[in-house]
Write a protein that holds these residues in place. Sequence first.
Motif: not given
Lengths: 336, 336, 336, 336
Positions: B95-98, D95-96
């Motif tokens: 999840e989150g940014t790459p 994260e996320g």
Amino acid sequence: MRAWRYEGGFGAENLKLVELPEPSPGAGQAVVRVRACSLNYRDLAVMRGAYGSGVKPPLVPLSDGAGEVVAVGPGVKRVKPGDRVAAAFMQDWIEGTPDDLKANSALGGAIDGMMAEQVCLSAEGLVPFPEHLSFTEAAALPCAAVTAWHALFHCGGVKPGETVLLQGTGGVSTFALQFAKMAGARVIQTSSSDLKLERLRAMGADEVINYKTTPDWDKPVRKLTGGLGADHVVEVGGAGTLPTSSKAVRRAGHIALIGVLTGGGQFDPRLMMIKGVRLQGIFVGSRAMFEEMNRAIALAGMRPVVDRVFEFTELHEALRYMESGAHFGKICLRVD
Amino acid sequence: MRAWRYEGGFGAENLKLVELPEPSPGAGQAVVRVRACSLNYRDLAVMRGAYGSGVKPPLVPLSDGAGEVVAVGPGVKRVKPGDRVAAAFMQDWIEGTPDDLKANSALGGAIDGMMAEQVCLSAEGLVPFPEHLSFTEAAALPCAAVTAWHALFHCGGVKPGETVLLQGTGGVSTFALQFAKMAGARVIQTSSSDLKLERLRAMGADEVINYKTTPDWDKPVRKLTGGLGADHVVEVGGAGTLPTSSKAVRRAGHIALIGVLTGGGQFDPRLMMIKGVRLQGIFVGSRAMFEEMNRAIALAGMRPVVDRVFEFTELHEALRYMESGAHFGKICLRVD
Amino acid sequence: MRAWRYEGGFGAENLKLVELPEPSPGAGQAVVRVRACSLNYRDLAVMRGAYGSGVKPPLVPLSDGAGEVVAVGPGVKRVKPGDRVAAAFMQDWIEGTPDDLKANSALGGAIDGMMAEQVCLSAEGLVPFPEHLSFTEAAALPCAAVTAWHALFHCGGVKPGETVLLQGTGGVSTFALQFAKMAGARVIQTSSSDLKLERLRAMGADEVINYKTTPDWDKPVRKLTGGLGADHVVEVGGAGTLPTSSKAVRRAGHIALIGVLTGGGQFDPRLMMIKGVRLQGIFVGSRAMFEEMNRAIALAGMRPVVDRVFEFTELHEALRYMESGAHFGKICLRVD
Amino acid sequence: MRAWRYEGGFGAENLKLVELPEPSPGAGQAVVRVRACSLNYRDLAVMRGAYGSGVKPPLVPLSDGAGEVVAVGPGVKRVKPGDRVAAAFMQDWIEGTPDDLKANSALGGAIDGMMAEQVCLSAEGLVPFPEHLSFTEAAALPCAAVTAWHALFHCGGVKPGETVLLQGTGGVSTFALQFAKMAGARVIQTSSSDLKLERLRAMGADEVINYKTTPDWDKPVRKLTGGLGADHVVEVGGAGTLPTSSKAVRRAGHIALIGVLTGGGQFDPRLMMIKGVRLQGIFVGSRAMFEEMNRAIALAGMRPVVDRVFEFTELHEALRYMESGAHFGKICLRVD
């Protein structure tokens, strides 16, 4: 021309049918021959004199109306005679974020409303509506539909597959059902009447809950969502239902706070903090939201749910009917 | 167990069916008996050795596959034997940014892919798929469907009534059509074949344009949108189509840059600046996006468009078929 | 009253000092006695006749000016005589997203600009500026500063600790330096002159790079960011610098595309796709952005960097000076 | 090794210094020699047994600690012996968006905390901290600083020039002051002590209000903001202060709901609805937020405000000191 107006005070007893001079449009203005209006709970609050100190009689009531442009003043390009238009709830909230100036331009509150045979408004405050809608259906849109649109798509960013929890069968909740299904979401909806729940299902509600027989309706909501809770709650009850909504919404979920139907109570915000919930106050929306909503309604061929249409002279009957809470969808009035 | 593998170099001539030892799961891992795979244009780029210096033979190809968990290692709670799962394109992008670490975990690129009878992967990289889907349909999802989902809902925030312009009938574009319609958007889609345009219409495309007979397809797009242009463009062509897409998108609109099918050309960015356009590069998506997409697919009962299913031994034929561009939707392979 | 105007055509030879009648304000309008103006690269494009087919002589040039309200027409509440105001670049872009109508209200382009002793504008298009600024400093704001603000805070959402890569020492880049430092970001800035790099450092730039002696300036940017690349790039060069910017920005980073100083070239978008970069075209900004920027400037006591102030009669000299590229910050003109 | 632990029940009387076996790291784990810890109000709630049914003795208390890695288990790449690290509040929220699994990994609550000479944690839950910070300063960060960062920059998107209203001088509020000023915002801060208000001013607070002598502190806030109200409120009081905060925040403003120091009261949500306010529950934050915050702290050379440092053996004294409310900033403990 005839208009309804609070004369000398609020309260049903002061709401009278009066004769007013026909308006003529100034620069930037348009005169609309009103063809239909609709009611919102807010109109009951205005009647009760409970709508804030800035709202004073004499006042033509009702925010929601639609009609036909019959004359425009100098410099008007936005509309022309013959155009079928509704009026934006806040005449000065064109787009962007709300501020005090915009908030103080609400029809039937800060300024005279739509319950007249003719109204004279800024052309900027008028919104053409989808062709497939009748005047009555268009009159259902300005307050409840824009509110639901604002909550689901501007604050909620509802995505296909997300769960939206809706309460009851009033205007906002029936529009929210239609919009949420239009957007591919899953709807869980409550009502106190099994008959109304049947109708919600027929309209597309995926799951329904009778909140009278299931007062802890957060439990079935969590069960139906694998224990997680709903992604979005459109909260029309206020302090009375917020505690249950807080339990029914998922961690980091979104509650659109729209109404205070259950009265002016209080609630304990701790659960919202621990769950990282976002409680977003929603007060109708901008003309830009109205326009993009209309585009969606036109594409889908969607029709507002109109419960019943009263005659222009039956405003008192219509308001009493709203007070009864028996309706499903919008209560409208014919003006012609 | 059998697997396809590039041996000694890339190119079709080095892609061979080999016998490899059966894997057994370490801590946190699961072994999946693969039941189906699917192809993406990216697999052609890998075959041509044009997929970056970090990608080296020996390499088991293909990012997209689905199967059944047959064994799990110590500490695995996410899946259990018998579970039907697909694999996430980037095994480490949960999840989150790459970031670079996540990007360097793509199946069939940075690490061995799915074109084997069994694969051993981190349990965290596996995604249960909707019950109503077959293995073949599930194998169609990881790259193309997640890419379309990411573009429309994470970057685009598509709302009901908005216009989405789609190009062609490849995997990403057919998924984007299904998702855009699921979300209440209006779809304008192009193809070079009238027959394919017919199929797009049957699937729900609101307007279709033959880009061969109408090379300046930005004109009908602007016309169909009242002169404004499309709100979103899912750009799969790259530099060859971007100039026309830039004309077809509305002011302050959004172009999701996904593919470079038209090759490695160049384009003049001035129009994007003046129109305030957002060009968003999209490289597949996270496991979290895959999971929320699955929820939407399950709710809608949506099925991927599978053009044709080849046998496990027919990988060369399947890749050649993809090169021909004759397909509509996804090209899959049976593995068992 | 005197004004500069393109007469009969564009080009320096047609830019003439003329005598025009004094304006008087209509309903909703205000007359401003202009006290200072400033130049932008865009004014060179207008002079060259390269600013689009909608821009035609006779045309009073320049978007940027500030002065004193001397008269207001009926119904004006926003300003009063004596108010010190600047004019919004696009007179009709009050807030919200841009559209064609708003874009077609740019001063010194679609409509007459500010290079006159008096201008008559809609009161809605005027913006009071911070008290600590002189007219000359206020005249520096409308185009370059609002552009930088829009890029960093509306599109970029710059947070403390993030890295912003800036190019050169023109108006946008010096404002972006001031705003980025105000927001707690880290600035890496390029120039072709070591002397200018010294000045940038003195203004707060954390790292500076001479792009003449280091033509592959993406390398030091990546090195200075632990191999990741910059979070934001304010791209004023266009196609000539975009390839290097694409290498200098981090995965999932943001490039604000503002200028095309390096000319109308082309660039290959593949790297943007693979890295998931967002390229956001920026065309100045709304009045609402101008106002919130002013609040920040007032709080910080920030002063625009004014390179040099020409006299009203020296417009040709000022434009030639801008063409030379020797400036650092804004080129202004005194009007009185 | 020594550790503090609740034995047999919560309450100060059950909080005991015990001898535990030295941990050794499993796969993916690291052992940290703790050098400092810090307290949060939450640790008082845990002591009182008021922190939820999932939290049970025996429990090593405190979420906040920093130290040195002394050993790592197989497969650990993220840290190595000698690294100076703090621990993330929720060990599994990398994260996320938050979810139940992540929430159930909070140190000193769901799992054993940091008040021990050695702790064994997943390497993924460790965060290197800025070089210029001491262990004591680093130990101040995990709960209060990450909470303030989350509120201001992830939920608030604070921009230069915006007004942030802060309450009191606890850990969250002093960090929020430092971060808000770092980001160019204007800070209005309250306290019951004029001495503390002086210190806030010295730290950069633009305006201060004694809420004891000015119980209706929303009035000065509105006055100081031209009648509009604050853009952001970091609400640490809860139901007791929310009514005043609702009056102090601007229309469409943002209240970050962080604490419930004033107890478990209730509040009337009507004002939030009418004003379109967003009330965002904040429960600490992810490791990714911690890391980006550290980058900002390093760039600014910022130092946490440490009120007082107790010895490892003085945990009871430290908790009593926190109960007194006399502190300004963070209360820390030395561990070695």
